[in-house]
Design an enzyme around this catalytic site. Structure first.
Site, PDB file in Angstrom:
ATOM      1  N   GLY A 218       0.817  -1.209   0.000  1.00 21.39           N
ATOM      2  CA  GLY A 218       0.000   0.000   0.000  1.00 21.39           C
ATOM      3  C   GLY A 218       0.848   1.254   0.000  1.00 21.39           C
ATOM      4  O   GLY A 218       2.050   1.213  -0.255  1.00 21.39           O
ATOM      5  N   GLU A 219       0.213   2.378   0.273  1.00 20.95           N
ATOM      6  CA  GLU A 219       0.868   3.696   0.321  1.00 20.95           C
ATOM      7  C   GLU A 219       1.410   4.142  -1.034  1.00 20.95           C
ATOM      8  O   GLU A 219       2.133   5.132  -1.112  1.00 20.95           O
ATOM      9  CB  GLU A 219       2.005   3.727   1.344  1.00 20.95           C
TER      10      GLU A 219
END
Length: 363
Positions: free
Chosen positions: A322-323
């Site tokens: 993610g991110e």
């Protein structure tokens, strides 16, 4: 933003003549034809998106949409919602995972609070909160139509902001405990695929917790009547987002649309980003032409979503962080690709015989 305004957005087609000009430039370099394969193709597409032969791709931005999800109350995640705001606060200081990964790399990171379950917005995070979290999709709609449209509009405005600030390419990211549950539910609604076949472990679930997650998604789809058919129209896509989506997904969807509207190349990250990209294409046909797939995410639905978009990732690393971490890992590879495009020796400036392109070769 109203439904009518969203549904009447028109996306310009990328310039095919520029695509061919960039391809000719590649073929003129003293190297085997299509030697850099998919990376040459990406640069051709970037030129077509911008409407000119690329001169510079150095100014890059990552926009991370952060939000919480009411469905966390059903025990579908290993951690609680409080983690979302904690990680976002680190993002605001460039101290989260993606911030440390890109330390020293010329990249602007903009985290956006779309609906985190906390008071106010952490320092360094762009304030775009719709409300503190979505409704629990197992028992109520995630958001109202007005809230979904507000989330999409925020994403569109973030894309406009990036374009106006001179960024040449954007990457997408997200942060929100429980958002693999909402994205799986939305993907299943949009494609009518069995959620039991695509539901993954997210940030890490035991076998029992994974079965609970599958059950929650299946029951949520049934509760909202989204298990009956393929929800492919614009109205059905927006309705599905309202019922089982998330504010982060809405923001991402708007960002993809906004990038297409502004001829800004945008990189898809993993599964959640890819589901938002699919929703963007359903809402504004042609948006996919401005998207670049970065990696083949570990979540089982990631490649399925990319296949629906007709996009091919170039990194196969079994990532699920993610991110936007997978998306930004593409950037250094594009930098090296562009450096050869910009400064490579041409056949005309060397004594190497030029390669000929034959019928049946790579296009």
């Amino acid at each position: 933003m109203t439904k009518e305004e969203l549904f009447t957005i028109k996306i310009d087609k990328p310039d095919e003549k520029v695509y061919e000009r960039v391809k000719e430039c590649w073929d003129g370099l003293a190297k085997p034809l299509d030697g850099l394969g998919d990376f040459e193709e990406i640069l051709c597409r970037i030129g077509a998106m911008e409407g000119k032969v690329p001169e510079d791709i150095s100014k890059k931005v990552l926009v991370i949409f952060c939000a919480d999800n009411g469905v966390v109350a059903e025990g579908i995640s290993q951690t609680g919602s409080e983690v979302t705001a904690k990680v976002a606060a680190l993002m605001g200081k460039n101290q989260s995972t993606v911030g440390r990964m890109t330390s020293g790399y010329p990249l602007r990171i903009i985290p956006v609070d779309m609906g985190m379950d906390c008071e106010g917005t952490p320092e360094g995070v762009f304030p775009g909160k719709i409300r503190n979290k979505t409704g629990n999709i197992l028992r109520e709609e995630a958001m109202s139509s007005e809230e979904a449209l507000a989330a999409i509009e925020t994403g569109i405005k973030m894309a406009e902001k990036c374009k106006n600030e001179g960024f040449r390419i954007a990457a997408t990211g997200e942060m929100g405990i429980g958002n693999t549950t909402t994205s799986t539910a939305l993907y299943s609604a949009l494609t009518n695929e069995n959620p039991e076949e695509i539901t993954g472990r997210g940030a890490g679930l035991s076998d029992d917790a994974l079965e609970r997650k599958k059950q929650v998604i299946k029951e949520a789809l049934s509760f909202h009547g989204l298990d009956k058919k393929n929800h492919g129209s614009k109205t059905e896509t927006l309705d599905a987002m309202c019922k089982v989506g998330g504010f982060d997904i809405g923001g991402l969807t708007g960002f993809f649309i906004g990038c297409a509207m502004n001829h800004l190349p945008v990189v898809i990250d993993g599964f959640i980003s890819a589901v938002a990209a699919l929703a963007a294409e359903r809402l504004c046909p042609g948006a996919r032409e401005y998207m670049i797939a970065s990696h083949r995410g570990r979540e089982m639905g990631c490649m399925r979503a990319l296949n629906h978009l007709g996009l091919k990732p170039v990194i196969d690393g079994s990532m699920a962080l993610g991110e936007g971490t997978g998306a930004v890992m593409l950037f250094p590879l594009l930098d090296m690709t562009f450096e050869l495009f910009r400064s490579g020796i041409s056949f005309a400036d060397s004594d190497i015989d030029e390669y000929k392109r034959f019928e049946g070769g790579r296009k």
